[in-house]
Design a protein around this motif. Sequence first.
Motif, PDB file in Angstrom:
ATOM      1  N   ASP A  70     -74.107  24.275  -5.263  1.00 56.54           N
ATOM      2  CA  ASP A  70     -72.847  25.175  -4.948  1.00 56.54           C
ATOM      3  C   ASP A  70     -73.263  26.611  -4.236  1.00 56.54           C
ATOM      4  OD1 ASP A  70     -69.918  25.796  -5.044  1.00 56.54           O
ATOM      5  OD2 ASP A  70     -70.478  27.289  -6.614  1.00 56.54           O
TER       6      ASP A  70
ATOM      7  N   THR B  87     -76.509  19.228  -8.647  1.00 50.33           N
ATOM      8  CA  THR B  87     -75.353  19.797  -7.911  1.00 50.33           C
ATOM      9  C   THR B  87     -75.600  21.338  -7.515  1.00 50.33           C
ATOM     10  OG1 THR B  87     -74.051  18.387  -9.203  1.00 50.33           O
ATOM     11  CG2 THR B  87     -73.045  19.991  -7.886  1.00 50.33           C
TER      12      THR B  87
ATOM     13  N   THR C  43     -84.490  21.936  -8.901  1.00 54.76           N
ATOM     14  CA  THR C  43     -83.954  21.378 -10.226  1.00 54.76           C
ATOM     15  C   THR C  43     -85.038  21.618 -11.249  1.00 54.76           C
ATOM     16  OG1 THR C  43     -84.789  19.071  -9.568  1.00 54.76           O
ATOM     17  CG2 THR C  43     -82.335  19.577  -9.006  1.00 54.76           C
TER      18      THR C  43
ATOM     19  N   ALA D  98     -83.639  24.416 -12.832  1.00 56.53           N
ATOM     20  CA  ALA D  98     -82.302  24.512 -13.120  1.00 56.53           C
ATOM     21  C   ALA D  98     -82.034  24.557 -14.483  1.00 56.53           C
ATOM     22  CB  ALA D  98     -81.618  23.159 -12.510  1.00 56.53           C
ATOM     23  N   PRO D  99     -80.879  25.184 -14.882  1.00 59.25           N
ATOM     24  CA  PRO D  99     -79.855  25.736 -13.899  1.00 59.25           C
ATOM     25  C   PRO D  99     -80.350  26.922 -13.469  1.00 59.25           C
ATOM     26  CG  PRO D  99     -79.148  26.228 -16.269  1.00 59.25           C
ATOM     27  CD  PRO D  99     -80.452  25.295 -16.341  1.00 59.25           C
TER      28      PRO D  99
ATOM     29  N   THR E 181     -79.426  30.210 -10.766  1.00 62.83           N
ATOM     30  CA  THR E 181     -78.524  30.990  -9.948  1.00 62.83           C
ATOM     31  C   THR E 181     -78.877  32.055  -9.068  1.00 62.83           C
ATOM     32  OG1 THR E 181     -76.660  30.295 -11.507  1.00 62.83           O
ATOM     33  CG2 THR E 181     -76.007  32.033 -10.177  1.00 62.83           C
TER      34      THR E 181
ATOM     35  N   THR F 229     -77.148  23.528 -10.714  1.00 62.25           N
ATOM     36  CA  THR F 229     -76.952  23.002 -11.839  1.00 62.25           C
ATOM     37  C   THR F 229     -77.935  22.284 -12.388  1.00 62.25           C
ATOM     38  OG1 THR F 229     -75.513  20.982 -11.201  1.00 62.25           O
ATOM     39  CG2 THR F 229     -74.490  23.132 -11.532  1.00 62.25           C
ATOM     40  N   ALA F 230     -78.061  22.025 -13.705  1.00 56.99           N
ATOM     41  CA  ALA F 230     -78.896  21.140 -14.298  1.00 56.99           C
ATOM     42  C   ALA F 230     -78.998  19.880 -13.866  1.00 56.99           C
ATOM     43  CB  ALA F 230     -78.508  20.890 -15.974  1.00 56.99           C
ATOM     44  N   ASP F 231     -77.845  19.435 -13.367  1.00 54.81           N
ATOM     45  CA  ASP F 231     -77.985  17.800 -12.786  1.00 54.81           C
ATOM     46  C   ASP F 231     -78.290  17.850 -11.438  1.00 54.81           C
ATOM     47  OD1 ASP F 231     -75.618  18.676 -11.562  1.00 54.81           O
ATOM     48  OD2 ASP F 231     -74.323  17.103 -12.335  1.00 54.81           O
TER      49      ASP F 231
ATOM     50  N   THR G 280     -76.090  28.288  -6.563  1.00 52.74           N
ATOM     51  CA  THR G 280     -76.226  27.757  -7.992  1.00 52.74           C
ATOM     52  C   THR G 280     -76.551  26.427  -8.115  1.00 52.74           C
ATOM     53  OG1 THR G 280     -74.351  29.164  -8.700  1.00 52.74           O
ATOM     54  CG2 THR G 280     -75.084  27.430 -10.047  1.00 52.74           C
TER      55      THR G 280
END
Length: 98
Positions: free
Chosen positions: A86, A84, A58, A61-62, A64, A80-82, A78
């Motif tokens: 994926d 999460t 993080t 982040a973000p 990928t 994400t900025a928060d 991936t």
Amino acid sequence: MGRRPRPVEAASRPAPYPASCRPQAWAAAASVSVLQAALGLDADIPAGTVTVTPAFATAYAPLTVTGLQVGPGALDITVTADGTVDVTAPEGLSVVTG
């Protein structure tokens, strides 16, 4: 009394120096280790499992990462900025996230 050194002859190619590539090889592998640590990436291909537990990803982040070769196919991750996560994995590969 003492021996005189032989004169240095010009060579048509550089002299071999086996240890010259070792620092560069180490540096190239370091980026893979940092990525593995950041993503908490652990692949157990015989068991068909990939674990992704991004401990400090993080901070980047973000983030990928695409095309990681894992077993029979490619893995895409991936963060994400928060925070999460994926993950897209090849068929037959189970993904565990945390």
